[in-house]
Design an enzyme around this catalytic site. Structure first.
Site, PDB file in Angstrom:
ATOM      1  N   ASN A  83       4.154 -14.515  -6.216  1.00 27.08           N
ATOM      2  CA  ASN A  83       3.918 -15.657  -5.351  1.00 27.08           C
ATOM      3  C   ASN A  83       2.463 -16.136  -5.466  1.00 27.08           C
ATOM      4  OD1 ASN A  83       4.522 -17.584  -3.286  1.00 27.08           O
ATOM      5  ND2 ASN A  83       6.017 -16.145  -2.434  1.00 27.08           N
ATOM      6  N   HIS A 113     -17.181  -0.780 -11.829  1.00 31.09           N
ATOM      7  CA  HIS A 113     -18.572  -0.629 -12.227  1.00 31.09           C
ATOM      8  C   HIS A 113     -19.076   0.744 -11.790  1.00 31.09           C
ATOM      9  CE1 HIS A 113     -18.726  -5.025 -12.901  1.00 31.09           C
ATOM     10  NE2 HIS A 113     -17.946  -5.068 -11.842  1.00 31.09           N
ATOM     11  N   GLY A 140       2.478  -8.789   0.900  1.00 30.18           N
ATOM     12  CA  GLY A 140       1.374  -9.738   0.916  1.00 30.18           C
ATOM     13  C   GLY A 140       0.025  -9.091   1.142  1.00 30.18           C
ATOM     14  N   ALA A 158       2.517  -4.745   3.388  1.00 27.88           N
ATOM     15  CA  ALA A 158       1.505  -5.796   3.369  1.00 27.88           C
ATOM     16  C   ALA A 158       0.140  -5.265   3.799  1.00 27.88           C
ATOM     17  CB  ALA A 158       1.933  -6.939   4.274  1.00 27.88           C
ATOM     18  N   LYS A 178      -0.568   5.234   1.820  1.00 30.03           N
ATOM     19  CA  LYS A 178       0.066   6.550   1.811  1.00 30.03           C
ATOM     20  C   LYS A 178       1.576   6.390   1.945  1.00 30.03           C
ATOM     21  CE  LYS A 178      -3.872   8.873   3.999  1.00 30.03           C
ATOM     22  NZ  LYS A 178      -4.319   9.658   5.182  1.00 30.03           N
ATOM     23  N   ARG A 181       7.733   7.057   4.010  1.00 27.21           N
ATOM     24  CA  ARG A 181       9.021   7.764   3.974  1.00 27.21           C
ATOM     25  C   ARG A 181       9.729   7.449   2.676  1.00 27.21           C
ATOM     26  NH1 ARG A 181      13.601   4.712   4.811  1.00 27.21           N
ATOM     27  NH2 ARG A 181      13.391   2.681   5.860  1.00 27.21           N
TER      28      ARG A 181
END
Length: 208
Positions: A83, A113, A140, A158, A178, A181
């Site tokens: 998108n 860097h 998103g 998101a 993380k 489930r």
């Protein structure tokens, strides 16, 4: 080993040498043409993307605007969709599998860097590859950092910042991202949280 070879090998390199600046300029011109394409010429999008990216499936779509460094260092599979405001710093190789769904404002960064100021001020930078498996939905505003591998059948929530590998068949979210489930067969009944598919859509789903 020239600077492009060093970049592709994941070694420290200088981005303005050995033709790299010129290659980025060529990519910018292709991106400019893509990003100003009139909506009435949307049929040109897949072919333009195939001329920009290193490898694609037959069915590929990105909503403008799209930004990347080189383009040829990005490979996507079949049935790829990204998108608005998809940004890929592809100094390291970016490989994405089949059936990817990428929400607005997702960024994939292979570039980085040195932490120490003197090393960083030398102009050396690096690119570490990012790999994303099949059937992955990236929510998103997600940021994916250098060196990350995301497995198959994964959902990334998101706003997540993904700095470590994510295994197959899980929902993962957060900053740092993380695993929340595992995705199970029971999840197939739901289209949003605890909302189950209605009869019409469920029958259609099972016919396909």
């Amino acid at each position: 080993m020239n600077q492009k070879e060093r970049m592709l090998a994941g070694l420290p390199y200088k981005a303005w040498l050995d033709g790299l600046s010129e290659e980025r300029l060529q990519c910018k011109q292709k991106l400019y043409d893509f990003n100003i394409l009139p909506p009435t010429q949307n049929e040109c999008v897949p072919q333009m993307l195939k001329g920009l990216l290193g490898k694609t499936g037959e069915d590929v779509w990105i909503e403008a605007p799209f930004h990347c460094d080189y383009g040829w260092n990005i490979e996507v599979g079949e049935n790829f969709f990204a998108n608005y405001n998809f940004t890929v710093l592809d100094v390291g190789k970016v490989t994405i599998g089949d059936n990817a769904q990428i929400a607005p404002n997702v960024s994939i960064y292979t570039a980085g860097h040195p932490v120490h100021a003197e090393s960083r001020n030398s102009g050396y930078e690096y690119g570490i590859p990012v790999t994303i498996g099949d059937n992955v939905w990236i929510g998103g505003g997600v940021t994916i950092l250098p060196g990350v591998t995301i497995g198959n059948n994964v959902v990334i929530g998101a706003g997540s910042v993904v700095g470590k590998d994510i295994p197959d068949n899980v929902i993962a979210a957060g900053n740092p991202c993380k695993v929340i489930r595992e995705i199970t067969e029971d999840d197939r009944r739901f289209y949003f949280k605890q909302r189950t598919f209605d009869r019409e859509s469920w029958l259609d789903l099972n016919d396909n």
